[in-house]
Design a protein around this motif. Sequence first.
Motif, PDB file in Angstrom:
ATOM      1  N   THR A   1       1.415 -30.583  12.161  1.00 52.31           N
ATOM      2  CA  THR A   1       1.340 -29.374  12.038  1.00 52.31           C
ATOM      3  C   THR A   1      -0.203 -28.946  12.520  1.00 52.31           C
ATOM      4  O   THR A   1      -1.225 -29.586  12.146  1.00 52.31           O
ATOM      5  CB  THR A   1       1.518 -28.867  10.748  1.00 52.31           C
ATOM      6  OG1 THR A   1       2.780 -29.333  10.284  1.00 52.31           O
ATOM      7  CG2 THR A   1       1.247 -27.460  10.615  1.00 52.31           C
ATOM      8  N   GLY A   2      -0.335 -27.856  13.143  1.00 55.44           N
ATOM      9  CA  GLY A   2      -1.847 -27.325  13.559  1.00 55.44           C
ATOM     10  C   GLY A   2      -1.665 -25.895  13.705  1.00 55.44           C
ATOM     11  O   GLY A   2      -0.694 -25.306  13.796  1.00 55.44           O
ATOM     12  N   TRP A   3      -2.973 -25.254  13.977  1.00 60.03           N
ATOM     13  CA  TRP A   3      -3.016 -24.008  14.126  1.00 60.03           C
ATOM     14  C   TRP A   3      -3.490 -23.685  15.292  1.00 60.03           C
ATOM     15  O   TRP A   3      -4.504 -24.348  16.034  1.00 60.03           O
ATOM     16  CB  TRP A   3      -4.350 -23.632  12.823  1.00 60.03           C
ATOM     17  CG  TRP A   3      -4.110 -23.494  11.641  1.00 60.03           C
ATOM     18  CD1 TRP A   3      -3.603 -22.205  10.999  1.00 60.03           C
ATOM     19  CD2 TRP A   3      -3.717 -24.461  10.828  1.00 60.03           C
ATOM     20  NE1 TRP A   3      -3.359 -22.272   9.767  1.00 60.03           N
ATOM     21  CE2 TRP A   3      -3.401 -23.597   9.534  1.00 60.03           C
ATOM     22  CE3 TRP A   3      -3.648 -25.819  10.568  1.00 60.03           C
ATOM     23  CZ2 TRP A   3      -2.939 -24.359   8.317  1.00 60.03           C
ATOM     24  CZ3 TRP A   3      -3.409 -26.559   9.591  1.00 60.03           C
ATOM     25  CH2 TRP A   3      -2.879 -25.895   8.346  1.00 60.03           C
TER      26      TRP A   3
ATOM     27  N   VAL B   1      -5.601 -22.456  18.257  1.00 60.16           N
ATOM     28  CA  VAL B   1      -6.952 -22.381  18.464  1.00 60.16           C
ATOM     29  C   VAL B   1      -7.448 -20.867  18.579  1.00 60.16           C
ATOM     30  O   VAL B   1      -8.168 -20.334  18.094  1.00 60.16           O
ATOM     31  CB  VAL B   1      -7.893 -23.232  19.385  1.00 60.16           C
ATOM     32  CG1 VAL B   1      -9.217 -22.890  19.377  1.00 60.16           C
ATOM     33  CG2 VAL B   1      -7.763 -24.696  18.791  1.00 60.16           C
ATOM     34  N   ALA B   2      -6.747 -20.186  19.566  1.00 54.44           N
ATOM     35  CA  ALA B   2      -6.767 -18.753  19.809  1.00 54.44           C
ATOM     36  C   ALA B   2      -6.577 -17.875  18.481  1.00 54.44           C
ATOM     37  O   ALA B   2      -7.556 -17.057  18.259  1.00 54.44           O
ATOM     38  CB  ALA B   2      -5.875 -18.391  20.977  1.00 54.44           C
ATOM     39  N   ASP B   3      -5.564 -18.251  17.620  1.00 51.24           N
ATOM     40  CA  ASP B   3      -5.487 -17.629  16.392  1.00 51.24           C
ATOM     41  C   ASP B   3      -6.761 -17.913  15.499  1.00 51.24           C
ATOM     42  O   ASP B   3      -7.136 -16.760  14.913  1.00 51.24           O
ATOM     43  CB  ASP B   3      -4.361 -18.173  15.663  1.00 51.24           C
ATOM     44  CG  ASP B   3      -2.823 -17.700  16.506  1.00 51.24           C
ATOM     45  OD1 ASP B   3      -2.937 -16.846  17.413  1.00 51.24           O
ATOM     46  OD2 ASP B   3      -1.692 -18.132  15.961  1.00 51.24           O
ATOM     47  N   VAL B   4      -7.096 -18.846  15.264  1.00 52.12           N
ATOM     48  CA  VAL B   4      -8.242 -19.169  14.652  1.00 52.12           C
ATOM     49  C   VAL B   4      -9.499 -18.542  15.028  1.00 52.12           C
ATOM     50  O   VAL B   4     -10.357 -17.856  14.135  1.00 52.12           O
ATOM     51  CB  VAL B   4      -8.776 -20.782  14.630  1.00 52.12           C
ATOM     52  CG1 VAL B   4      -9.868 -21.282  13.684  1.00 52.12           C
ATOM     53  CG2 VAL B   4      -7.501 -21.388  13.935  1.00 52.12           C
TER      54      VAL B   4
ATOM     55  N   MET C   1     -11.429 -25.320  22.929  1.00 50.48           N
ATOM     56  CA  MET C   1     -11.466 -24.203  23.681  1.00 50.48           C
ATOM     57  C   MET C   1     -10.015 -23.605  23.362  1.00 50.48           C
ATOM     58  O   MET C   1      -9.814 -22.426  23.648  1.00 50.48           O
ATOM     59  CB  MET C   1     -11.699 -24.340  25.120  1.00 50.48           C
ATOM     60  CG  MET C   1     -13.504 -24.427  25.425  1.00 50.48           C
ATOM     61  SD  MET C   1     -14.327 -23.171  24.507  1.00 50.48           S
ATOM     62  CE  MET C   1     -13.922 -21.569  25.361  1.00 50.48           C
ATOM     63  N   ASP C   2      -8.941 -24.524  23.582  1.00 51.78           N
ATOM     64  CA  ASP C   2      -7.697 -24.203  23.540  1.00 51.78           C
ATOM     65  C   ASP C   2      -6.753 -25.227  22.737  1.00 51.78           C
ATOM     66  O   ASP C   2      -7.393 -26.187  22.255  1.00 51.78           O
ATOM     67  CB  ASP C   2      -7.138 -23.820  24.825  1.00 51.78           C
ATOM     68  CG  ASP C   2      -7.231 -24.910  25.680  1.00 51.78           C
ATOM     69  OD1 ASP C   2      -7.565 -25.987  25.435  1.00 51.78           O
ATOM     70  OD2 ASP C   2      -6.982 -24.802  26.997  1.00 51.78           O
ATOM     71  N   GLY C   3      -5.563 -25.062  22.456  1.00 49.01           N
ATOM     72  CA  GLY C   3      -4.867 -25.869  21.921  1.00 49.01           C
ATOM     73  C   GLY C   3      -4.720 -25.682  20.419  1.00 49.01           C
ATOM     74  O   GLY C   3      -4.518 -24.635  20.086  1.00 49.01           O
TER      75      GLY C   3
END
Length: 75
Positions: free
Chosen positions: A51-53, A55-58, A11-13
Motif C-alpha cells: 500500500t502506498g500514497w 506522491v502527487a497527493d502527498v 518526483m512521482d509514483g
Amino acid sequence: MSLHVSSELPMDGFVRAGTLAKVLGISVVTVWRWSAAGKFPKPVKVSGRVTGWPVADVRAWIAEKSNPTSQSASN
C-alpha cells in the motif's frame, strides 16, 4: 513538523508509510491514523501486499499545509 520536505520525496509514483513517517517526522501509526481520519491523503493498494500514497497527493497536502492562507481559510 517541518513541511519543507517535498525535496526528500520522489518526483512521482508512490511512497510507503515508513518513508512518509521519516520524511514528515511522525510515526507510521500517525500516518495511518491521519489517513483514516481524513487529515492526510488516502493510501492506494499498489499490489496484493503493498500500500502506498501517491506522491502527487502527498506533495499537494504539503503545499496546502505550507500555505498560511489556505490554513486560515479552513479554520
